[in-house]
Motif scaffolding. Structure first.
Motif, PDB file in Angstrom:
ATOM      1  N   ASP A   1       0.882  -1.209   0.057  1.00 54.50           N
ATOM      2  CA  ASP A   1       0.017   0.081   0.115  1.00 54.50           C
ATOM      3  C   ASP A   1       0.975   1.182   0.012  1.00 54.50           C
ATOM      4  OD1 ASP A   1      -2.230   1.286  -0.037  1.00 54.50           O
ATOM      5  OD2 ASP A   1      -2.488   1.292   2.307  1.00 54.50           O
TER       6      ASP A   1
ATOM      7  N   GLY B   1       0.244   5.413  -4.415  1.00 55.22           N
ATOM      8  CA  GLY B   1      -0.242   6.745  -4.955  1.00 55.22           C
ATOM      9  C   GLY B   1       0.184   7.783  -4.018  1.00 55.22           C
TER      10      GLY B   1
ATOM     11  N   ARG C   1       0.132   9.250 -10.363  1.00 57.87           N
ATOM     12  CA  ARG C   1       0.124   8.139  -9.558  1.00 57.87           C
ATOM     13  C   ARG C   1       0.549   6.816 -10.102  1.00 57.87           C
ATOM     14  NH1 ARG C   1      -3.581   7.201  -5.516  1.00 57.87           N
ATOM     15  NH2 ARG C   1      -4.119   5.039  -6.337  1.00 57.87           N
TER      16      ARG C   1
ATOM     17  N   HIS D   1       3.237   3.558  -9.028  1.00 59.43           N
ATOM     18  CA  HIS D   1       2.999   2.174  -9.462  1.00 59.43           C
ATOM     19  C   HIS D   1       4.329   1.361 -10.082  1.00 59.43           C
ATOM     20  CE1 HIS D   1      -0.987   2.395  -8.116  1.00 59.43           C
ATOM     21  NE2 HIS D   1      -1.450   3.077  -9.174  1.00 59.43           N
TER      22      HIS D   1
ATOM     23  N   GLU E   1     -11.917  -4.993  -5.435  1.00 64.68           N
ATOM     24  CA  GLU E   1     -12.571  -3.480  -5.204  1.00 64.68           C
ATOM     25  C   GLU E   1     -11.506  -2.588  -6.254  1.00 64.68           C
ATOM     26  OE1 GLU E   1     -11.684  -5.560  -2.361  1.00 64.68           O
ATOM     27  OE2 GLU E   1     -13.940  -6.143  -2.314  1.00 64.68           O
ATOM     28  N   ASN E   2     -10.558  -2.811  -6.480  1.00 63.50           N
ATOM     29  CA  ASN E   2      -9.729  -2.184  -7.276  1.00 63.50           C
ATOM     30  C   ASN E   2     -10.167  -1.633  -8.848  1.00 63.50           C
ATOM     31  OD1 ASN E   2      -6.604  -3.272  -6.321  1.00 63.50           O
ATOM     32  ND2 ASN E   2      -7.837  -1.577  -5.460  1.00 63.50           N
ATOM     33  N   TRP E   3     -11.201  -2.389  -9.054  1.00 64.31           N
ATOM     34  CA  TRP E   3     -12.075  -1.959 -10.524  1.00 64.31           C
ATOM     35  C   TRP E   3     -12.693  -0.658 -10.206  1.00 64.31           C
ATOM     36  CZ3 TRP E   3     -10.457  -4.696 -14.500  1.00 64.31           C
ATOM     37  CH2 TRP E   3     -10.187  -6.222 -14.314  1.00 64.31           C
ATOM     38  N   LYS E   4     -12.931  -0.182  -9.085  1.00 66.03           N
ATOM     39  CA  LYS E   4     -13.608   0.942  -8.966  1.00 66.03           C
ATOM     40  C   LYS E   4     -12.834   2.182  -9.128  1.00 66.03           C
ATOM     41  CE  LYS E   4     -16.362  -1.097  -5.113  1.00 66.03           C
ATOM     42  NZ  LYS E   4     -16.483  -1.206  -3.812  1.00 66.03           N
ATOM     43  N   ARG E   5     -11.515   2.044  -9.498  1.00 62.95           N
ATOM     44  CA  ARG E   5     -10.621   3.069  -9.664  1.00 62.95           C
ATOM     45  C   ARG E   5     -10.771   3.523 -11.113  1.00 62.95           C
ATOM     46  NH1 ARG E   5      -4.735   1.504  -7.014  1.00 62.95           N
ATOM     47  NH2 ARG E   5      -5.507   1.154  -4.778  1.00 62.95           N
ATOM     48  N   PRO E   6     -10.566   4.837 -11.426  1.00 65.50           N
ATOM     49  CA  PRO E   6     -10.362   5.299 -12.610  1.00 65.50           C
ATOM     50  C   PRO E   6      -9.896   4.374 -13.899  1.00 65.50           C
ATOM     51  CG  PRO E   6      -9.307   7.145 -11.224  1.00 65.50           C
ATOM     52  CD  PRO E   6      -9.711   5.883 -10.367  1.00 65.50           C
TER      53      PRO E   6
ATOM     54  N   GLU F   1      -6.245   4.316 -14.740  1.00 69.15           N
ATOM     55  CA  GLU F   1      -5.213   3.757 -13.922  1.00 69.15           C
ATOM     56  C   GLU F   1      -5.541   2.409 -13.866  1.00 69.15           C
ATOM     57  OE1 GLU F   1      -4.389   3.768  -9.034  1.00 69.15           O
ATOM     58  OE2 GLU F   1      -5.596   5.488 -10.117  1.00 69.15           O
ATOM     59  N   VAL F   2      -6.731   1.870 -14.238  1.00 69.90           N
ATOM     60  CA  VAL F   2      -6.861   0.384 -14.229  1.00 69.90           C
ATOM     61  C   VAL F   2      -6.231  -0.199 -15.152  1.00 69.90           C
ATOM     62  CG1 VAL F   2      -8.612  -1.737 -14.548  1.00 69.90           C
ATOM     63  CG2 VAL F   2      -8.861   0.280 -12.815  1.00 69.90           C
TER      64      VAL F   2
END
Length: 220
Positions: A8, A11, A21, A25, A56-61, A64-65
């Protein structure tokens, strides 16, 4: 020893430096190589599981995904010699059916090439969530008409081996739906270090502290 890490802070690392961001990565991917190499050369560590992309990371822009998907594909291609040189077996947990056919092919190819290595098993958690994992395990048991017992649930999980040491970087103190079953008796360490700044030296210090702890597994 099974070491699991919630990586973690990519970003925040980039934001602190006025960078995009995506730069965080990129640096985070370099740290994965450094930590994996350290673990491969530490005979006490047999499994390293890294939380790379959650359900849950699919909720990111979307931008970015998409970048993360390209980064993973390029990283697996670029780092295959590192796996081979360090005799690291590559495995994946999670539901990768959502990934592109090309990325799934890259994942399967890397698994096939490294399948016989025994120095270290590196497990990437990709499109992974522990509640989803446990739900899928129970469904498998129902399909196989297996009795629902703790032993059978564990056997049907994506990864059945219990975690000994769980680390989360960036200062957050939560487990974020990661290996909830497997960390039942894990020792936990939370460091304020952002993942791109995490080093093999810090990991070595955590392992030294871990070995000082008395693990009773519910006993006296």
């Amino acid at each position: 020893m099974h070491v699991a890490i919630i990586m973690d802070g990519n970003g925040r690392w980039a934001k602190k430096r006025g960078l995009k961001r995506t730069e965080g990565h990129k640096r985070g991917a370099e740290v994965v190589k450094e930590i994996t190499t350290y673990c491969a050369n530490n005979p006490e560590i047999s499994v390293l599981t890294l939380y790379a992309f959650s359900t849950e990371n699919w909720k990111r822009p979307k931008m970015e995904v998409d970048f993360l998907m390209r980064l993973l594909d390029n990283w697996l291609k670029k780092e295959l010699p590192t796996y081979i040189q360090n005799e690291v077996k590559f495995e994946v947990i999670g539901d990768i059916s959502k990934f592109s056919p090309a990325l799934r092919k890259r994942i399967e190819y890397t698994k096939e090439v490294t399948k016989n290595y025994k120095k270290l098993t590196q497990v990437l958690a990709l499109n992974y969530g522990s509640r989803d994992e446990i739900t899928r395990a129970v469904k498998k048991m129902i399909e196989k008409n297996e009795e629902i017992t703790p032993e059978n649930i564990q056997k049907n999980l994506d990864i059945s081996r219990d975690v000994d040491l769980l680390i989360r970087t960036s200062g957050e103190i939560r487990v974020s739906n990661f290996l909830l079953w497997q960390i039942a008796y894990a020792e936990m360490f939370f460091t304020k270090t952002l993942w791109p700044d995490f080093t093999p030296e810090e990991l070595d210090g955590i392992i030294t502290e871990f070995k000082k702890r008395e693990r009773r597994f519910g006993g006296i």
